[in-house]
Design an enzyme around this catalytic site. Structure first.
Site, PDB file in Angstrom:
ATOM      1  N   GLY A 148       0.819  -1.247   0.150  1.00 50.94           N
ATOM      2  CA  GLY A 148       0.062   0.092  -0.226  1.00 50.94           C
ATOM      3  C   GLY A 148       0.909   1.198   0.003  1.00 50.94           C
ATOM      4  CB  CYS A 149       0.544   4.336  -1.666  1.00 51.32           C
ATOM      5  SG  CYS A 149      -1.002   4.854  -1.266  1.00 51.32           S
ATOM      6  CG  ASN A 150      -1.628   5.897   3.121  1.00 46.72           C
ATOM      7  OD1 ASN A 150      -1.240   7.097   3.058  1.00 46.72           O
ATOM      8  ND2 ASN A 150      -2.773   5.350   2.624  1.00 46.72           N
ATOM      9  CB  ALA A 151       1.517   0.018   3.964  1.00 41.42           C
ATOM     10  CB  THR A 153       4.930   6.820   2.975  1.00 33.86           C
ATOM     11  OG1 THR A 153       4.203   6.819   1.724  1.00 33.86           O
ATOM     12  CG2 THR A 153       5.210   8.065   3.403  1.00 33.86           C
TER      13      THR A 153
END
Length: 342
Positions: A148-151, A153
């Site tokens: 995931g993109c948040n994960a 980051t």
């Protein structure tokens, strides 16, 4: 020899980003594009900014001859992705950009995504696609699950600090500002210009965001004990980018040194001089991550700020980085473009 690539789900934002990046990749050629809902259309009609590329028309998945494909990117929504991948040839290399193979425990997938896994038998062969930390496994993998993109980051920010033992594992707060493209291209009322512009709001408050499953899995595995972070995402009226502000208990200079040591040889991770912090402007359209560390006025506490482009390093760029390893190509090939500014 140029590798032939198929993109399944080519009409979404991550599909379009894959095309943009592969268009100048010397080792890859786009041989097939699938988007069932838009099958029969040209990519120029779906994304006019790609009209100069002479791309194949969109088709349905069952129209692709996968015997002629070296690797397929699957850029479909969760649940749909696993159902499609389950029926693809068992020898085909696949990079999945959805959430469907990120969580190793099918029960955890059901908990966070609300449906039983339709291809649980494949979960054991899927490799978690955080490239900088799973290179060897990715290079040997047939199926890679993009993060995931948040994960991604949050993990670029925190993983080296867990490994170095320089932070209190029970005092991790991740505050993220997320661009609207992370929600995908489908129409949603809250993403209309009049609803989103000139405003800024938290969502998935109180520990309900699905990427927490990845944080729990990866941080706990790394620490050898349960690690649960506080994480609140905020929707910002911008097209691209994630800015993560991490509030940590630990000595700021030691945290900065741990990040510098961890990323000293990483081509895409830039640790800024102590006291400097990044902006999403500085990584837009690129595969780079910028990380900055500063001390807090409260002794023994630090603030770490990191930025990446959610569509590139947070998704499609990371997927190509993984595909390069899987295909025996240089890891950075096709990905060293400079960020867009302004």
């Amino acid at each position: 020899m140029t590798k032939k690539i198929a993109i399944i789900g080519a009409s979404g934002y991550t599909g379009a980003e894959l095309i943009r990046l592969i268009a100048t990749h010397p080792g890859m050629e786009i041989a097939a594009l699938a988007a069932n809902s838009k099958a029969g259309q040209s990519m120029a009609s779906v994304y006019p900014h790609l009209r100069h590329l002479g791309l194949p028309d969109l088709v349905t998945v069952d129209q692709i001859d996968f015997d002629q494909i070296d690797l397929a990117f699957c850029a479909l929504p969760h649940k749909t992705s696993q159902e499609v991948i389950r029926d693809l040839p068992k020898t085909l290399k696949i990079v999945d950009l959805s959430a469907d193979f990120r969580l190793r425990d099918p029960a955890e997938y059901e908990k966070w995504y609300g449906n039983a896994h339709a291809a649980a038998e494949m979960q054991g062969e899927a490799v978690y696609g955080l490239t900088e930390f799973y290179r060897t496994e990715i290079a040997a993998a047939r199926l890679v699950a993009g993060t995931g993109c948040n994960a991604a980051t949050g993990q670029f920010t925190i993983r080296p600090l867990i490994e170095a033992g320089v932070i209190d594992l029970d005092e991790i707060i991740l505050d993220m500002k997320c661009a609207v493209s992370g929600a995908g291209r489908s129409l949603k009322e809250n993403l209309l210009h009049a609803e989103l512009s000139e405003g800024y709001n938290a969502y998935a408050v109180g520990g309900t965001h699905r990427h927490l499953g990845e944080f729990d899995q990866e941080f706990s595995k790394l620490a050898g004990r349960d690690v649960k972070v506080q994480f609140t995402p905020h929707l910002m009226p911008a097209n691209r980018g994630i800015l993560c502000t991490a509030y940590l208990k630990g000595e700021a200079q030691a945290i900065h040194a741990a990040l510098q040591n961890a990323y000293a040889d990483e081509p895409f991770i830039v640790v800024l001089p102590f006291g400097e912090t990044p902006s999403t402007h500085h990584i837009r359209g690129s595969n780079f991550v910028h990380i900055g560390v500063t001390g807090d006025r409260i002794g023994g506490r630090a603030i770490v700020v990191s930025a990446l482009d959610n569509l590139c390093k947070g998704s499609s760029g990371q997927a190509i980085q993984n595909a390069n390893l899987m295909l025996g190509l240089p890891e950075t090939e096709g990905l060293m473009m400079a960020p867009l500014f302004p």
